[in-house]
Design a protein around this motif. Structure first.
Motif, PDB file in Angstrom:
ATOM      1  N   ARG A   1       4.957  10.879 -10.414  1.00 21.84           N
ATOM      2  CA  ARG A   1       3.535  11.148 -10.242  1.00 21.84           C
ATOM      3  C   ARG A   1       3.137  11.038  -8.779  1.00 21.84           C
ATOM      4  NH1 ARG A   1       2.425   8.983 -14.915  1.00 21.84           N
ATOM      5  NH2 ARG A   1       2.123   6.869 -14.167  1.00 21.84           N
ATOM      6  N   VAL A   2       3.717  10.031  -8.113  1.00 23.03           N
ATOM      7  CA  VAL A   2       3.376   9.835  -6.700  1.00 23.03           C
ATOM      8  C   VAL A   2       3.833  11.020  -5.855  1.00 23.03           C
ATOM      9  CG1 VAL A   2       3.835   8.438  -4.661  1.00 23.03           C
ATOM     10  CG2 VAL A   2       3.376   7.328  -6.842  1.00 23.03           C
ATOM     11  N   ILE A   3       5.055  11.467  -6.093  1.00 18.34           N
ATOM     12  CA  ILE A   3       5.562  12.524  -5.208  1.00 18.34           C
ATOM     13  C   ILE A   3       5.044  13.897  -5.599  1.00 18.34           C
ATOM     14  CG2 ILE A   3       7.635  11.256  -4.594  1.00 18.34           C
ATOM     15  CD1 ILE A   3       9.180  13.125  -6.466  1.00 18.34           C
TER      16      ILE A   3
ATOM     17  N   LEU B   1       9.999   3.304  -2.882  1.00 18.98           N
ATOM     18  CA  LEU B   1       9.205   3.581  -4.082  1.00 18.98           C
ATOM     19  C   LEU B   1      10.097   3.795  -5.291  1.00 18.98           C
ATOM     20  CD1 LEU B   1       6.451   6.010  -2.766  1.00 18.98           C
ATOM     21  CD2 LEU B   1       6.298   3.580  -3.234  1.00 18.98           C
TER      22      LEU B   1
ATOM     23  N   SER C   1       6.044   7.090 -12.890  1.00 15.52           N
ATOM     24  CA  SER C   1       5.010   6.945 -11.867  1.00 15.52           C
ATOM     25  C   SER C   1       5.545   7.365 -10.505  1.00 15.52           C
ATOM     26  CB  SER C   1       4.461   5.523 -11.833  1.00 15.52           C
ATOM     27  OG  SER C   1       5.435   4.600 -12.187  1.00 15.52           O
TER      28      SER C   1
ATOM     29  N   LEU D   1       3.203   6.274   2.167  1.00 11.36           N
ATOM     30  CA  LEU D   1       3.854   7.571   2.030  1.00 11.36           C
ATOM     31  C   LEU D   1       3.077   8.643   2.783  1.00 11.36           C
ATOM     32  CD1 LEU D   1       6.111   9.181   0.812  1.00 11.36           C
ATOM     33  CD2 LEU D   1       4.805   9.447  -1.265  1.00 11.36           C
ATOM     34  N   ASP D   2       1.752   8.605   2.644  1.00  9.05           N
ATOM     35  CA  ASP D   2       0.946   9.602   3.348  1.00  9.05           C
ATOM     36  C   ASP D   2       1.104   9.485   4.857  1.00  9.05           C
ATOM     37  OD1 ASP D   2      -0.013  10.822   1.123  1.00  9.05           O
ATOM     38  OD2 ASP D   2      -1.745   9.497   0.929  1.00  9.05           O
TER      39      ASP D   2
ATOM     40  N   THR E   1       2.227  15.271  -6.031  1.00 11.44           N
ATOM     41  CA  THR E   1       1.124  15.881  -5.301  1.00 11.44           C
ATOM     42  C   THR E   1       1.472  16.097  -3.839  1.00 11.44           C
ATOM     43  OG1 THR E   1       0.302  13.644  -5.107  1.00 11.44           O
ATOM     44  CG2 THR E   1      -0.722  15.041  -6.770  1.00 11.44           C
ATOM     45  N   ARG E   2       2.676  15.694  -3.442  1.00  9.15           N
ATOM     46  CA  ARG E   2       3.053  15.798  -2.026  1.00  9.15           C
ATOM     47  C   ARG E   2       4.307  16.653  -1.901  1.00  9.15           C
ATOM     48  NH1 ARG E   2       1.329  10.669  -3.344  1.00  9.15           N
ATOM     49  NH2 ARG E   2      -0.358   9.852  -2.053  1.00  9.15           N
TER      50      ARG E   2
ATOM     51  N   GLU F   1       0.873  -1.179   0.000  1.00  7.95           N
ATOM     52  CA  GLU F   1       0.000   0.000   0.000  1.00  7.95           C
ATOM     53  C   GLU F   1       0.904   1.221   0.000  1.00  7.95           C
ATOM     54  OE1 GLU F   1      -3.134   0.083  -0.271  1.00  7.95           O
ATOM     55  OE2 GLU F   1      -3.881  -1.894   0.297  1.00  7.95           O
ATOM     56  N   ASP F   2       1.591   1.439  -1.115  1.00  7.24           N
ATOM     57  CA  ASP F   2       2.673   2.413  -1.122  1.00  7.24           C
ATOM     58  C   ASP F   2       2.199   3.836  -0.874  1.00  7.24           C
ATOM     59  OD1 ASP F   2       4.306   0.335  -1.678  1.00  7.24           O
ATOM     60  OD2 ASP F   2       4.136   0.591  -3.842  1.00  7.24           O
ATOM     61  N   ASN F   3       1.118   4.209  -1.553  1.00  9.22           N
ATOM     62  CA  ASN F   3       0.677   5.596  -1.420  1.00  9.22           C
ATOM     63  C   ASN F   3       0.220   5.900  -0.002  1.00  9.22           C
ATOM     64  OD1 ASN F   3       1.260   5.699  -4.036  1.00  9.22           O
ATOM     65  ND2 ASN F   3      -0.784   6.280  -4.757  1.00  9.22           N
TER      66      ASN F   3
END
Lengths: 657, 843
Positions: free
Chosen positions: B576-578, B565, B573, B546-547, B580-581, B541-543
């Motif tokens: 893409r994950v980072i 990651l 990708s 990270l959150d 938004t953070r 559950e990587d995202n």
């Protein structure tokens, strides 16, 4: 039984010392110690080298020099475990020693302040994790004085504002949490600034985590440990980026100027021995290179220094003079009057004290002389003039000519950057045209590598076009994104024309006119009445006492924070009623007397601000003061000067032929 | 009730007692003589496995399967671990009841609970090659002996780091033993080896021959606290030596021809020798007593005594505690004994009770204390009661008495009796209980899945019960056959909101069991964000991981997740994950700046962050060792911005192009002036004279300093340097090069200066040339804000008093003139006086 005051400097020192020595004891035999340069200062402050030797340390090495030899079987690394570059350096050196050395080594790594998963990962990838025994040295706060605790994170400014890396905030929260676990929760957390808000949130979050965390070994202390402390009044958090100008200004207190001129790091400063004379024991320091620079410990315990450190430099000369006279007269008169043998004995017994005082006097006289040379230089007076004009609210464009001239005269880059940043931060940015002109001039004067410096400064919000960075033409920045000094100057009375440096009546003495915004904000919380009277002197001085309407609630603070950038927060931490009662029973009834106010500066504090806060602290202690004997403890991520603030942006490389 | 002294044996002047703990321990079919038996410290579990060197009766396929069996002391099977992993060369327990199994090839398995879960690690240091011969265990570690006599020490099981100790001689080792680090003089583990006729002591750094040539020694045993060492010689003697090797304390001749199969300490005061069915107990000064059994016997040493184990019984052999001796010894007339007597008389309603009490009145407090202690040491519930009753009676007579000890002992005894019950089978002595601590005892109960008892004990002793609940929940998710919803609901109902519960551990147990959905469900109840991260990562559950990491604020955790990651995801990708953070992006940028520039470049490219990308290229340009490479990078940096309309970018592009231009010019000048292409200097010239890398201002400054005026002018026009700046540079260059004549020329010829003349005066004066400086004084009349007074001052600074006086005179400034007079001496003074006179005359 008087409970130990929270944030007790000697206790924290002692604990850190014991922890380290216990770790060292755990390694049998002699060992070579490899430490990060940034840790040398704090280490020196906590443990004497002779003590380390007693615990088997043979030779110290700096990690940065990469020169640890194989003279001892045991090699101990003492390094911070947060930065991957440092961790890789450790891994590389272990590999190097293992490859080159004839004998088999025992490696130990003491991570400061904690072991990180990243460090494990890097060591594992380098294939050395199994080789080294790993432990932690939980060094968080390093007490610099009885009322100053610093985390001594050298890179805090760069991390927080340039790289936007919140590690210092997390470490601060950890450090404060440790104190909370010991002395109870801060009943109130209040402050200003985005990082400050994050810190406050983290503290609240950690509280629930600790409560849910490790099973308490027994119900006693932890049950009380997470209820509001009866000895702490509140925690005030100020984020540096709320008030950059204060840090950018040249500090005018004695200690501040020592920091400006000679640089103080972990209470130590290096001064050329031609100024202060060679070290007192020339026999011990053998080599010629060490005699060039002499290390001086800036110590609040030195009686003479403690009276000098926080006063405006303008009167230091006089005070030194007085001290010299007093010393002279006391030694002389005593010599003459010492008739009977018992009197003589008393006098002789006092002699070492006099000698120490004399040595200290000599030292500070020479330091002050050197500083006077600096403050009397034309360049210094010109830049101070610019600073004072900007702070008092003069149109900054009138100062541009002077700044340009200073650039032409090739004054050090950091001095120029301080002036430019000062203008930008006090006026919510610089006019686009002016900014571009100055950028061009700086690049031409100091080299093209400073394209990077300027861009870093912009990232740190220190030097930016008006209306925020980006497209440059957007009018009027969003509220809360910049600090607006124009209304604050009036509402908090940041500029004091009738400043009194000799017998100060307000914190403005520390900058000879400017009252630092950061300290004013704190004042608006803990010294409301006085501040209200300063801002709006009552018409009838006798009726002043309670009447000033500004002093009610947090009016001043609330009004002011509207114009200051960053988030405002005010949280109360409460506990179960039962526990609160139990705690206050245990600690006896203190009420408000001698409660501790903790002030935390995220991103660093300057020595002049410390001086100003001490000034407030002393006022609070006075009879009839508002704090009823409160004690102020100043905590910070590190101690900074304007030079180091802009310095973290300055690009050090240059083109090479 | 039998007398409490019935099981006492006199040994010299001391008493030893043998307490029967449990009977009918093992199945009669179990041939204990063919098994190796080891017991955990503090009366913990017993592990047995069949000794492969001994033949056994064949009992069919089922029984021949190898296994390690863990029993309680009462013979209750706790766990059977099937074994097929090779020859076991070492089996032992740690202090916290972890079972360690060491196989011949150096693999160690640490069974951390009693349920068969284990962590493996390997000894290394050539163990695979030379094979493990045997192992000796202590509380927190062990030492393994290899075939080549190398010794490997492991000091911690949480992070095992096998270390090679110093190398002993290679001769065959007859027997060996270890002194645990806590009790050795060097504070690290020491090994005693019997080699040939002598003894060697080996620690981490050296192997030392003790020159003890009375050997060969068949057995070596170290007393529980390392105070004494016992050796069994080939000719049947037992030697006892003090732990520091200084004194030989006693020698006992067993007069037996066969070498005993085992020799162990019983507490710190007696040595037990065991043959197959016979035990000799040897006390100080060679006093001895013998016990005979009708079955094969095993010795299980403990801190304060010795457990004896046969198929039929489990017995505990210990020195009778002093308090117990005081109370119960035949004919004892200590106050405590009298108090016990008085109490029993009271029960019989005899008036003599009071007489007795009056008799011991002066030492009654002591008698009460002794009775309480004796009760604590007592295994028999009947006598515990009698003693406590006596103590209670005694303290009721005392005026002032703190009942803390009494209450505490009652509490403790209740707990001890509960765990000694045969179904639990923890026959722990009072002394062991004190050392083990109640918390650890509860942990042992928990590990045996005795949750109810554990909870009762915890609440009875007011100890935290979080761990018990956690353990229960973990066990529940492992074995329960209910639906996942039911399990989750049950666990949450029971545990939610309790402090100290780690839902993360429960969730991990569920995950390890393959119940992913349950794990996710449970993890939501974990309040500590940081704790959730590792499990979330392993659950892919990587995202969320990270959150949660960001939420925890711990940058280390964030880095950990990011690292994970980055390795796992394709670059696009990952970005893409980072993206938004912001915190994640900042951290990636920060670490990539130090370590992975290419990643950073990709990141900037992906995000279209032109300015940052160009800055990065500039940073790289600065790091280039050769100038041509730097040029390439600069060009790239500038090109990077070419499409951008952003004014900042345009400005930056201009600046970069200027930098290139400047470098080219500097190279050209170097070539012209140094006679060789830029960078490579001929031997005669120092490197410092190269202009490359200087700023525009400095370039001009240096050129002017070397009087290359034309070239300097070229730079000025090329970069549009303002006149003011240029004048300043020229002034400073001339002064620093001491080109006084040129400055004099300027003074003589030049009419105007863009910066005025005062700076000229100041700079030259600062360089110490008053003569040239003075030339500029008259010119300052053109400067703004420079009046007579300033000029008078200037003259004075040059030492030209007369000139100063004349200046003041011209301005008819009497005050200034008088000021000058004060500084004048000699002939100058006369002149000043004259001028003064003239002024005065005029007035």
């Amino acid at each position: 039984m008087a409970p130990i005051a929270p944030f007790n400097a000697s206790e924290i020192t002692e604990k850190a010392r014991r922890d380290l020595l216990r770790l060292l004891e755990g390694i049998r035999g002699k060992k070579n110690l490899v430490l990060e340069k940034a840790l040398a200062g704090p280490l020196n402050l906590l443990v004497k080298f002779s003590t380390l030797q007693e615990y088997g340390v043979d030779k110290p090495f700096f990690l940065e020099n990469d020169n640890v030899d194989s003279s001892q079987r045991n090699i101990v690394f003492l390094v911070r475990g947060e930065k991957s570059t440092v961790i890789s350096a450790v891994a590389d050196q272990i590999k190097r020693v293992r490859r080159d050395s004839q004998i088999e080594h025992e490696f130990s790594i003491f991570w400061v302040p904690r072991r990180t998963t990243v460090s494990d990962q890097i060591l594992e990838e380098a294939g050395v994790l199994g080789e080294a025994s790993v432990s932690e040295w939980p060094l968080y706060f390093v007490p610099l004085a009885d009322d100053v605790m610093s985390l001594e994170l050298e890179d805090a400014v760069e991390d927080l504002y340039l790289r936007k890396d919140p590690t210092p905030v997390y470490l601060s929260a950890k450090a404060l949490m440790l104190q909370q676990q010991k002395y109870g929760l801060f009943p109130r957390i209040i402050g200003k600034g985005d990082h400050g808000k994050r810190l406050a949130d983290l503290l609240i979050r950690m509280r629930t985590e600790v409560a849910a965390g490790e099973a308490p070994s027994n119900t006693g202390p932890s049950f009380l440990g997470l209820t509001p402390s009866s000895m702490i009044d509140s925690l005030i958090i100020i984020d540096r980026d709320v008030d950059f100008p204060t840090a950018l200004l040249t500090q005018l207190t004695y200690e501040g100027l020592i920091d400006e001129v000679f640089n103080i790091s972990a209470n130590q400063t290096e001064v050329d021995s031609s100024i202060v004379g060679a070290a007192p024991q020339p026999g011990q320091t053998g080599s010629a290179s060490t005699s060039m620079k002499r290390k001086i410990v800036i110590d609040q315990k030195d009686e003479l220094y403690s009276t000098l450190s926080d006063v405006n430099f303008a009167i230091v000369g006089n005070m030194l003079n007085k001290a010299a006279r007093r010393l002279q007269s006391s030694t002389e008169r005593n010599q003459l009057a010492a008739k009977t043998t018992s009197e003589l004995r008393d006098f002789v017994a006092k002699l070492p004290g006099y000698q120490a005082e004399q040595a200290s006097l000599k030292l500070h006289t020479s330091l002050a002389e050197e500083i006077i040379k600096f403050t009397h230089s034309d360049v210094f007076t010109r830049s101070l003039e610019v600073q004072q004009n900007i702070m008092s609210g003069t149109d900054p464009t009138t100062q541009h000519e002077t700044i340009t001239e200073l650039i032409n005269r090739d004054v050090p880059l950091s001095a120029i950057l301080r002036l430019l940043c000062l203008e930008s931060t006090t006026n919510a940015g610089m006019r686009h045209k002016d900014l571009e002109a100055f950028k061009r001039t700086v690049i031409q004067a100091y080299g093209p590598q400073h394209i990077l410096t300027l861009s870093s400064l912009e990232k740190m919000n220190l030097l930016q076009p008006r209306g925020g960075s980006g497209l440059g033409v957007t009018p009027a920045a969003k509220p809360g994104s910049v600090t607006n000094y124009t209304p604050l100057r009036k509402s908090l009375r940041l500029w004091d024309d009738e400043v009194n440096e000799v017998d100060p009546n307000d914190i403005s003495y520390a900058f000879s006119g400017y009252a630092p915004l950061s300290v004013r904000l704190i004042q608006s919380i803990i010294q409301k009445q006085t501040l209200a009277n300063i801002i709006k002197p009552p018409s009838d001085p006798r009726a002043a006492a309670q009447a000033n309407p500004l002093a009610q609630g947090l009016r001043v603070f609330d009004d002011a924070t509207k114009y200051v950038r960053g988030a405002t927060f005010d949280q109360r931490q409460t506990g179960e009623e039962k526990a609160v009662k139990a705690r206050s029973m245990l600690n006896g009834n203190h009420n408000d007397a001698m409660k501790t106010i903790v002030v935390f500066f995220v991103g660093g504090v300057t020595r002049a601000e410390i001086a100003a806060l001490r000034f407030i602290g002393n006022k609070l202690k006075e009879v009839g003061g508002e704090g009823r004997g409160s004690r102020i403890v100043i905590c910070c991520t590190n101690v900074i000067t304007g030079g180091s603030l802009v310095g973290s942006a300055v690009e050090k490389g240059r083109f090479r032929a | 009730m039998s007398k409490p002294t019935a099981n006492w044996e006199k040994l010299g002047d001391r008493f030893y007692r043998k307490i029967q703990l449990y009977t009918a321990v093992f199945d009669q079919d179990l041939e204990l003589e063919n098994y190796n038996v080891v017991g955990a410290p503090y009366s913990g579990a017993v592990a047995i496995y069949r000794d492969e060197n001994k033949i056994t009766a064949y009992r069919g396929v089922q029984a021949s399967k190898a296994s390690i069996d863990i029993y309680s002391c009462a013979g209750k099977l706790i766990r059977r671990i099937d074994w097929s992993k090779g020859t076991i060369k070492g089996l032992g327990w740690s202090e916290d009841e972890k079972l360690l199994v060491v196989t011949e090839d150096g693999t160690v398995r640490c069974y951390y609970d009693l349920q068969g879960d284990f962590v493996p690690f390997s000894l290394g240091h050539g163990a695979e090659e030379h094979l493990v011969q045997s192992c000796k265990f202590y509380g927190s570690g062990f030492v393994a002996l290899l075939g080549n006599n190398n010794l490997i020490s492991v000091t911690s099981y949480t992070e095992p780091r096998p270390k090679l100790l110093a190398i002993p001689p290679p001769d065959p080792i007859i027997s060996w033993s270890i002194i645990p680090p806590a009790y050795s003089l060097s504070r690290s583990v020491e090994v005693i080896l019997a080699i040939d006729k002598t003894l060697w002591v080996v620690d981490a750094t050296e192997a030392e021959d003790r020159n003890f040539d009375a050997g060969p020694f068949r057995h070596i045993s170290v007393s529980p606290r390392g105070e004494f060492l016992a050796f069994y010689t080939d000719d049947g003697k037992v030697w006892v030596v003090s732990g520091d090797w200084s004194d030989k304390l006693s020698e006992y001749d067993s007069k037996v021809k066969t070498v005993p199969k085992d020799m162990q300490w019983c507490g710190s005061n007696a040595v037990a020798l065991a043959w197959e069915d016979e035990v000799h107990l040897i006390g100080p000064r060679s006093a001895a007593t013998k016990f005979y059994y009708d079955a094969f016997i095993h010795l299980l040493p403990d801190v304060d005594g010795l457990r004896l184990l046969t198929n039929d019984v489990c017995e505990y052999l210990q020195k009778v505690p002093d308090e117990t001796v005081d109370v119960f010894r035949l004919g004892s007339d200590t106050p405590a004994a009298n108090l016990l007597e008085a109490a029993s008389l009271l029960e019989q309603k005899s008036p003599k009770a009071d007489d007795l009490i009056q008799l011991i009145r002066p030492s009654l407090a002591e008698a009460v204390a002794t009775c309480i202690k004796a009760a604590a040491h007592e295994f028999n519930i009947h006598w515990q009661k009698s003693l406590l009753r006596a103590a209670s009676f005694g303290k009721s007579v005392l005026d002032l008495y703190s009942s803390d000890d009494f209450v505490e002992t009652c509490d403790t005894l209740r707990v001890l009796n509960a765990v000694r019950f045969y179904e639990i089978g923890l026959p722990i002595s009072y002394e062991q209980y004190r050392r083990l601590t109640p918390e650890k005892l509860i942990e042992r109960l928990t590990n045996r899945n005795e949750y109810l008892l554990a909870l009762r004990v915890a609440s009875y002793l007011q100890l935290p019960s979080a761990h018990i609940h956690g353990h229960w929940a973990q066990q529940k998710v492992r074995v329960s056959t209910d639906t996942e919803e039911q399990i989750c609901a049950l666990i949450v109902k029971k545990l939610h909101g309790r402090p100290g519960i780690s839902f993360e551990e429960i969730a991990r147990a569920a995950y390890d069991e393959g119940r992913v959905r349950l794990a996710t469900e449970l993890l939501n109840y974990e309040p500590r964000a940081g704790k959730q991260v590792p499990l979330l990562l392993s659950m892919k559950e990587d995202n969320i991981a990270l959150d949660k990491a960001i939420e925890s604020g711990d940058t280390d955790l964030i880095f950990h997740v990011l690292h994970h990651l980055h390795k796992k995801l394709p670059l696009a990708s990952f970005f893409r994950v980072i993206n938004t953070r912001p915190v994640a992006t900042a951290l990636v940028e920060s670490s990539a700046l130090d370590q992975d520039r290419n990643l950073l470049k990709d990141l900037y490219y992906q995000d279209d962050r032109r300015l940052d990308g160009s800055n990065l290229l500039l940073t790289e340009a600065l790091a280039q060792p050769s100038l041509s490479a730097a040029h390439d990078k600069l060009k790239l940096a500038s090109k990077y911005l070419s499409d951008s309309r952003d004014p900042t970018a345009q400005f930056q592009r201009q600046a970069l192009d200027d930098a290139t231009k400047l470098l080219r010019l500097q190279e050209q000048f170097d070539k012209d002036l140094l006679g060789s292409p830029g960078g490579v200097t001929s031997p005669g010239l120092t490197r410092g004279t190269s202009l490359v890398g200087l700023s525009t201002h400095d370039t001009i400054f240096h050129l002017l300093r070397q009087s290359h005026t034309k070239r300097a002018a070229k730079v000025q026009s090329e970069f549009k340097i303002p006149d003011k700046t240029f004048t300043w540079l020229r002034l400073r260059a001339l002064v620093s090069a001491r080109h006084w004549t040129e400055l004099e020329d300027i003074a003589a010829k030049q009419k105007k200066s863009p910066i005025g003349w005062v700076p000229f005066f100041n700079e030259i004066l600062g360089a110490g040339n008053t003569r040239v400086a003075s030339l500029f004084v008259p010119k300052t009349t053109a400067d703004k804000g420079v009046g007579v007074l300033e000029r008078v001052d200037m003259w004075l600074k040059c030492g030209l008093v007369v000139k100063a006086a004349e200046e003041a005179f011209r301005a008819k400034d009497r005050a200034a003139l008088e000021g000058v007079r004060d500084k004048a001496e000699g002939s100058a003074a006369v002149e000043v006086e004259r001028l003064l006179g003239m002024l005065g005359g005029k007035r």
